[in-house]
Design a protein around this motif. Structure first.
Motif, PDB file in Angstrom:
ATOM      1  N   PRO A 188       0.848  -1.197   0.000  1.00 19.85           N
ATOM      2  CA  PRO A 188       0.000   0.000   0.000  1.00 19.85           C
ATOM      3  C   PRO A 188       0.885   1.251   0.000  1.00 19.85           C
ATOM      4  O   PRO A 188       1.737   1.420   0.875  1.00 19.85           O
ATOM      5  CB  PRO A 188      -0.788  -0.097   1.306  1.00 19.85           C
ATOM      6  N   ALA A 189       0.742   2.108  -0.998  1.00 23.00           N
ATOM      7  CA  ALA A 189       1.579   3.304  -1.118  1.00 23.00           C
ATOM      8  C   ALA A 189       1.513   4.170   0.130  1.00 23.00           C
ATOM      9  O   ALA A 189       2.501   4.786   0.528  1.00 23.00           O
ATOM     10  CB  ALA A 189       1.159   4.107  -2.351  1.00 23.00           C
ATOM     11  N   LYS A 190       0.360   4.229   0.778  1.00 24.03           N
ATOM     12  CA  LYS A 190       0.188   5.042   1.977  1.00 24.03           C
ATOM     13  C   LYS A 190       1.093   4.571   3.118  1.00 24.03           C
ATOM     14  O   LYS A 190       1.589   5.368   3.900  1.00 24.03           O
ATOM     15  CB  LYS A 190      -1.280   4.977   2.404  1.00 24.03           C
ATOM     16  N   ARG A 191       1.323   3.261   3.220  1.00 22.10           N
ATOM     17  CA  ARG A 191       2.150   2.693   4.290  1.00 22.10           C
ATOM     18  C   ARG A 191       3.645   2.875   4.020  1.00 22.10           C
ATOM     19  O   ARG A 191       4.439   2.921   4.935  1.00 22.10           O
ATOM     20  CB  ARG A 191       1.854   1.210   4.453  1.00 22.10           C
ATOM     21  N   HIS A 192       4.042   2.921   2.754  1.00 19.75           N
ATOM     22  CA  HIS A 192       5.452   3.021   2.377  1.00 19.75           C
ATOM     23  C   HIS A 192       5.627   4.054   1.269  1.00 19.75           C
ATOM     24  O   HIS A 192       5.961   3.712   0.144  1.00 19.75           O
ATOM     25  CB  HIS A 192       5.974   1.652   1.918  1.00 19.75           C
ATOM     26  N   PRO A 193       5.386   5.339   1.559  1.00 23.48           N
ATOM     27  CA  PRO A 193       5.374   6.369   0.518  1.00 23.48           C
ATOM     28  C   PRO A 193       6.719   6.565  -0.170  1.00 23.48           C
ATOM     29  O   PRO A 193       6.768   7.049  -1.288  1.00 23.48           O
ATOM     30  CB  PRO A 193       4.935   7.629   1.264  1.00 23.48           C
ATOM     31  N   ARG A 194       7.808   6.158   0.470  1.00 24.75           N
ATOM     32  CA  ARG A 194       9.130   6.359  -0.125  1.00 24.75           C
ATOM     33  C   ARG A 194       9.669   5.105  -0.788  1.00 24.75           C
ATOM     34  O   ARG A 194      10.827   5.036  -1.156  1.00 24.75           O
ATOM     35  CB  ARG A 194      10.090   6.867   0.944  1.00 24.75           C
ATOM     36  N   ALA A 195       8.824   4.102  -0.989  1.00 22.87           N
ATOM     37  CA  ALA A 195       9.276   2.839  -1.577  1.00 22.87           C
ATOM     38  C   ALA A 195       9.330   2.896  -3.101  1.00 22.87           C
ATOM     39  O   ALA A 195       9.676   1.914  -3.730  1.00 22.87           O
ATOM     40  CB  ALA A 195       8.360   1.699  -1.125  1.00 22.87           C
ATOM     41  N   GLY A 196       9.001   3.995  -3.700  1.00 23.75           N
ATOM     42  CA  GLY A 196       9.090   4.122  -5.147  1.00 23.75           C
ATOM     43  C   GLY A 196       8.086   3.228  -5.846  1.00 23.75           C
ATOM     44  O   GLY A 196       6.976   3.055  -5.401  1.00 23.75           O
ATOM     45  N   GLY A 197       8.524   2.637  -6.952  1.00 23.88           N
ATOM     46  CA  GLY A 197       7.646   1.799  -7.753  1.00 23.88           C
ATOM     47  C   GLY A 197       7.124   0.599  -7.017  1.00 23.88           C
ATOM     48  O   GLY A 197       6.059   0.092  -7.351  1.00 23.88           O
ATOM     49  N   ALA A 198       7.841   0.121  -6.014  1.00 21.12           N
ATOM     50  CA  ALA A 198       7.381  -1.057  -5.275  1.00 21.12           C
ATOM     51  C   ALA A 198       6.028  -0.807  -4.630  1.00 21.12           C
ATOM     52  O   ALA A 198       5.234  -1.718  -4.455  1.00 21.12           O
ATOM     53  CB  ALA A 198       8.402  -1.451  -4.219  1.00 21.12           C
ATOM     54  N   ALA A 199       5.754   0.450  -4.294  1.00 22.28           N
ATOM     55  CA  ALA A 199       4.464   0.765  -3.664  1.00 22.28           C
ATOM     56  C   ALA A 199       3.307   0.590  -4.638  1.00 22.28           C
ATOM     57  O   ALA A 199       2.182   0.386  -4.226  1.00 22.28           O
ATOM     58  CB  ALA A 199       4.471   2.193  -3.127  1.00 22.28           C
TER      59      ALA A 199
END
Length: 80
Positions: free
Chosen positions: A64-75
């Motif tokens: 979930p992009a909200k949980r890991h906003p700095r994970a880039g494309g992986a989010a």
């Protein structure tokens, strides 16, 4: 890896060891300097697999992009 402790004298490996890494390897907190340090620490130890705790994941396996906003494309479910 800071909680791994120091191996006792005589500790051996069969060259198939692994280590779990935390969220900081997914969400962007660790960068190139930390990666280089990790590589130095595990070189020659027999560790050949790294398992990164990335959860919680959605039912389809994406972050979930909200949980890991700095994970880039992986989010978004694609490689960073």
């Amino acid at each position: 890896m800071s909680d791994a402790g120091d191996p006792e004298p005589g500790t051996r490996t069969r060259g198939r060891a692994a280590v779990w890494l935390g969220h900081a390897w997914v969400d962007g907190r660790n960068g190139d300097a930390e990666l280089a340090s990790l590589a130095r620490r595990i070189r020659g130890t027999g560790i050949r697999d790294l398992y990164v705790h990335a959860g919680p994941l959605r039912h389809d396996g994406t972050l979930p992009a909200k949980r890991h906003p700095r994970a880039g494309g992986a989010a978004e479910g694609r490689p960073p």
